[in-house]
Design a protein around this motif. Structure first.
Motif, mmCIF file in Angstrom:
data_model
loop_
_atom_site.group_PDB
_atom_site.id
_atom_site.type_symbol
_atom_site.label_atom_id
_atom_site.label_comp_id
_atom_site.label_asym_id
_atom_site.label_seq_id
_atom_site.Cartn_x
_atom_site.Cartn_y
_atom_site.Cartn_z
ATOM 1 N N GLN A 52 0.725 -1.149 -0.030
ATOM 2 C CA GLN A 52 -0.201 0.027 0.056
ATOM 3 C C GLN A 52 0.776 1.161 0.066
ATOM 4 O O GLN A 52 0.510 2.183 -0.698
ATOM 5 C CB GLN A 52 -0.957 -0.060 1.268
ATOM 6 C CG GLN A 52 -1.877 1.021 1.258
ATOM 7 C CD GLN A 52 -2.830 1.194 0.164
ATOM 8 O OE1 GLN A 52 -3.163 0.241 -0.354
ATOM 9 N NE2 GLN A 52 -3.515 2.353 -0.118
ATOM 10 N N ARG A 55 2.244 1.743 -3.328
ATOM 11 C CA ARG A 55 1.074 2.273 -4.169
ATOM 12 C C ARG A 55 0.636 3.640 -3.980
ATOM 13 O O ARG A 55 0.559 4.365 -4.801
ATOM 14 C CB ARG A 55 -0.223 1.162 -4.056
ATOM 15 C CG ARG A 55 -1.055 1.473 -5.030
ATOM 16 C CD ARG A 55 -2.518 0.766 -5.041
ATOM 17 N NE ARG A 55 -3.471 0.925 -5.708
ATOM 18 C CZ ARG A 55 -3.806 0.362 -7.027
ATOM 19 N NH1 ARG A 55 -2.907 -0.479 -7.332
ATOM 20 N NH2 ARG A 55 -4.655 0.712 -7.610
ATOM 21 N N GLU A 56 0.837 4.167 -2.905
ATOM 22 C CA GLU A 56 0.222 5.503 -2.461
ATOM 23 C C GLU A 56 1.441 6.298 -3.034
ATOM 24 O O GLU A 56 1.095 7.363 -3.622
ATOM 25 C CB GLU A 56 0.320 5.529 -1.238
ATOM 26 C CG GLU A 56 -1.024 5.025 -0.504
ATOM 27 C CD GLU A 56 -0.907 5.235 1.085
ATOM 28 O OE1 GLU A 56 0.220 5.787 1.530
ATOM 29 O OE2 GLU A 56 -1.851 4.696 1.743
ATOM 30 N N GLN A 58 3.103 5.725 -5.691
ATOM 31 C CA GLN A 58 3.038 5.855 -7.320
ATOM 32 C C GLN A 58 1.654 6.363 -7.727
ATOM 33 O O GLN A 58 1.748 7.256 -8.783
ATOM 34 C CB GLN A 58 2.828 4.299 -7.667
ATOM 35 C CG GLN A 58 2.984 4.105 -9.218
ATOM 36 C CD GLN A 58 4.346 4.265 -9.933
ATOM 37 O OE1 GLN A 58 5.119 4.466 -9.058
ATOM 38 N NE2 GLN A 58 4.364 4.137 -11.146
ATOM 39 N N GLU A 59 0.516 6.742 -6.754
ATOM 40 C CA GLU A 59 -0.491 7.459 -7.019
ATOM 41 C C GLU A 59 -0.182 8.928 -7.045
ATOM 42 O O GLU A 59 -0.478 9.619 -7.653
ATOM 43 C CB GLU A 59 -1.377 6.959 -6.145
ATOM 44 C CG GLU A 59 -2.166 5.425 -6.471
ATOM 45 C CD GLU A 59 -3.401 5.123 -5.477
ATOM 46 O OE1 GLU A 59 -3.358 5.904 -4.419
ATOM 47 O OE2 GLU A 59 -3.791 4.299 -5.668
ATOM 48 N N VAL A 258 -2.813 2.248 -11.732
ATOM 49 C CA VAL A 258 -2.590 3.697 -11.016
ATOM 50 C C VAL A 258 -3.245 4.486 -12.130
ATOM 51 O O VAL A 258 -2.723 4.656 -12.991
ATOM 52 C CB VAL A 258 -1.451 4.156 -10.597
ATOM 53 C CG1 VAL A 258 -1.433 5.462 -9.863
ATOM 54 C CG2 VAL A 258 -0.949 3.155 -9.642
ATOM 55 N N LEU A 277 2.522 -0.709 -11.957
ATOM 56 C CA LEU A 277 3.451 -1.273 -10.762
ATOM 57 C C LEU A 277 4.368 -2.372 -10.870
ATOM 58 O O LEU A 277 4.784 -3.161 -10.256
ATOM 59 C CB LEU A 277 2.428 -1.597 -9.716
ATOM 60 C CG LEU A 277 1.664 -0.074 -9.123
ATOM 61 C CD1 LEU A 277 0.992 -0.529 -7.943
ATOM 62 C CD2 LEU A 277 2.729 0.811 -8.571
ATOM 63 N N ARG A 281 6.140 -5.487 -8.306
ATOM 64 C CA ARG A 281 5.446 -6.742 -8.025
ATOM 65 C C ARG A 281 6.412 -7.808 -7.756
ATOM 66 O O ARG A 281 6.272 -8.729 -6.881
ATOM 67 C CB ARG A 281 4.751 -7.056 -9.357
ATOM 68 C CG ARG A 281 3.431 -6.296 -9.316
ATOM 69 C CD ARG A 281 2.506 -6.947 -10.476
ATOM 70 N NE ARG A 281 1.166 -6.015 -10.369
ATOM 71 C CZ ARG A 281 0.882 -4.911 -11.475
ATOM 72 N NH1 ARG A 281 1.725 -4.845 -11.980
ATOM 73 N NH2 ARG A 281 -0.238 -4.247 -11.145
#
Length: 598
Positions: A52, A55-56, A58-59, A258, A277, A281
């Motif tokens: 997470q 991902r945050e 990347q966002e 994303v 992403l 991975r």
């Protein structure tokens, strides 16, 4: 009705709360899951937190990139729009867009006039490298001027409207035109400025990143993709051709999970950035494999201990669950946990057995108490809302009595008299309770019913009248049954009186009853006594009761004039409901549901 002692509910302290875990959810599961699930949850939480966080990040990058690219495109279009606005007020453009002198001339195709703009304007246009075309159109959309003069590249007639948005896509991929309406000093037409696809592609170039792919899409107000620029780490950006834009426009959950959008200024156009992403991975997958091996090893070591622990607890939990289901069904006597343990489960079993005995006692007391008072009074007494004393309330009192009951009881055994009264009161009580009446008292063969207490009721008079008629109907059915075994019929008198009364707990702190007292109760009793002398009437009522009835019920009443009532020095206006008079069917809101009637 016998007096009721003021209730004092015994306060039982709750058992100490020593049960801190919900075993009932985990024990039905197999021992293997009981061992593995906590480990899996802990590991997945750790993995999820790391994924997470990535991902945050990347966002956040995608949102920043979308905002950056949207700012570039907005500046690009704003620059071209400023050129069009400057041209729209130019004297040379206004002169070129003047309407023709004659109507015949207006129907001719206007020739291209490259001399419309002078060299200074041409130099200014060339100073905007993002602009690849400038056109002047008359009011009918026909070309007046084109720079550079390539008439064959676009249709000779353009269909522009006043509602045309300032930005709209051109037929060739990625190109955008800005149309500005010119209506000044008699001129009528359009200035169209085109932004080249190369300029838009440079503005949409995503910045270089460490890994993965980045997609930048330009969407118009309808959500159509006008341009798509793709950038892979370590490679220069590339503009996707028109045939593959639609296939690549939708975000792919596996390659580009994303998605971030940023609007162009205040318009409905937007720049969308889709980022992958893939670079993260592989790290997440490696951590997942290591975690899986750890879980298998720990599960194998703890399976034996967990199995033994589960077997020792399952029987106790099932016994408590059986007792809980018995309580849910109201079988308090069967809700006994036969469990002898010296741990927390043993304490739980003792507390549960104590609770079941208390519940059975409370339910028995509540049932007995509910037979002595109405449910409303019972609930208010239990909750402590009715204290010793009373308050003035507006009520309607119904007083009924059996005519000649003493004579009817001659020759009957006391047991038969009691049975007759019990059956009679059962029917009459059910009749008045259907309309919310509170049976306040039984006095021999008479009964006192109150409407409007202990709960105020704006429809108390209507309910009381319908309840009196229902009592008459129940009495007729009861007399038919009595006639079948040769018993004499019963006759009753009913009096209704409305007014102010004192309602509350009367007595001493040790022993008290809930009752209603006042002149209104006395008037109702005296009105009922008129049945001895005034025949042909179902119900007698005073003037206050009649005045509170709705007009459609007043029509059924008959005035009896001012009559002298026993114990009163002045005459009282009396109204009566004649025998055989039919009242309209009472509306549903005046009736109580059957399940609320005791």
């Amino acid at each position: 009705m016998p007096d009721v002692a003021c209730p004092e509910s015994p306060v039982t302290p709750p058992p100490p709360d020593t049960h801190t875990r919900s075993l009932s959810r985990t024990l039905p599961i197999s021992v293997l899951l009981f061992t593995v699930v906590p480990l899996v949850i802990a590991g997945l939480l750790t993995l999820t937190e790391g994924a997470q966080r990535l991902r945050e990040e990347q966002e956040l990058r995608a949102r920043q990139t979308a905002s950056l690219l949207a700012g570039r495109v907005t500046q690009l279009l704003a620059s071209a729009q400023r050129l069009g606005q400057a041209m729209a007020v130019s004297p040379a453009v206004l002169a070129a867009l003047q309407p023709p002198a004659s109507a015949d001339r207006a129907m001719d195709e206007p020739p291209s006039r490259p001399e419309v703009l002078g060299d200074p304007w041409l130099a200014l246009i060339r100073s905007f490298p993002e602009v690849d075309r400038v056109e002047l159109l008359d009011a009918q959309g026909r070309k007046v001027y084109t720079h550079p003069p390539r008439m064959q590249e676009s249709p000779p007639v353009r269909h522009l409207t006043a509602s045309q948005p300032p930005w709209y896509p051109r037929e060739d991929l990625g190109s955008i035109e800005i149309g500005l309406r010119v209506t000044h000093d008699g001129a009528d037409g359009w200035v169209v400025v085109g932004v080249s696809a190369q300029s838009l592609a440079r503005a949409l170039e995503p910045p270089a990143q460490d890994g993965g792919e980045l997609w930048a899409l330009l969407r118009d107000a309808q959500g159509r993709v006008l341009m798509l620029v793709r950038r892979i780490a370590g490679q220069p950006p590339e503009v996707q051709p028109l045939p593959v834009i639609e296939a690549l426009a939708a975000p792919d959950a596996r390659s580009r999970p994303v998605v971030a959008r940023s609007a162009l200024d205040d318009s409905a156009w937007s720049v969308e950035v889709q980022a992958s992403l893939d670079a993260y991975r592989s790290l997440v997958l490696a951590e997942l494999l290591r975690f899986g091996l750890t879980v298998l090893v720990i599960s194998a070591l703890s399976a034996g201990l967990a199995w033994h622990f589960a077997r020792s607890l399952t029987r106790a939990i099932r016994e408590v669950a059986r007792a809980a289901r018995a309580i849910l069904r109201g079988h308090y006597l069967n809700a006994h946990v036969a469990l002898q343990r010296d741990d927390e489960l043993g304490l739980l079993a003792q507390s549960f057995n104590h609770m079941s005995r208390q519940l059975e006692q409370r339910e028995r007391e509540r049932d007995v108490f509910g037979r002595l008072v109405s449910p409303e009074v019972r609930d208010q007494l239990v909750q402590g809302e009715l204290m010793l004393g009373g308050q003035e309330v507006e009520v309607t009192v119904l007083f009924s009595d059996i005519r000649g009951f003493t004579r009817l009881c001659e020759g009957l055994k006391p047991r038969d008299v009691v049975l007759t009264l019990n059956e009679y009161f059962t029917r009459m009580t059910h009749a008045v309770q259907r309309f919310g009446g509170y049976v306040n008292n039984y006095m021999g063969d008479a009964m006192v019913v109150v409407f409007g207490a202990p709960t105020p009721d704006p429809h108390r008079v209507e309910r009381a009248l319908h309840a009196a008629v229902a009592m008459r109907r129940e009495l007729a059915a009861f007399n038919q049954e009595r006639a079948s075994y040769g018993a004499a019929p019963l006759e009753i008198g009913i009096g209704l009186a409305s007014g102010t009364a004192l309602a509350g707990q009367i007595g001493s702190p040790e022993r008290c009853i809930y009752t209603v007292i006042g002149d209104t109760v006395n008037i109702a009793a005296r009105l009922e006594g008129l049945a001895k002398h005034e025949s042909g009437m179902q119900v007698f009522m005073n003037q206050a009761t009649r005045d509170l009835l709705p007009p459609h019920l007043r029509e059924a009443l008959q005035p009896l004039g001012e009559l002298a009532l026993k114990g009163r020095g002045t005459r009282v206006p009396v109204w009566g409901l004649p025998e055989g008079a039919e009242l309209p069917e009472p509306p549903a809101h005046l009736r109580r549901p059957e399940e609320e009637i005791l």
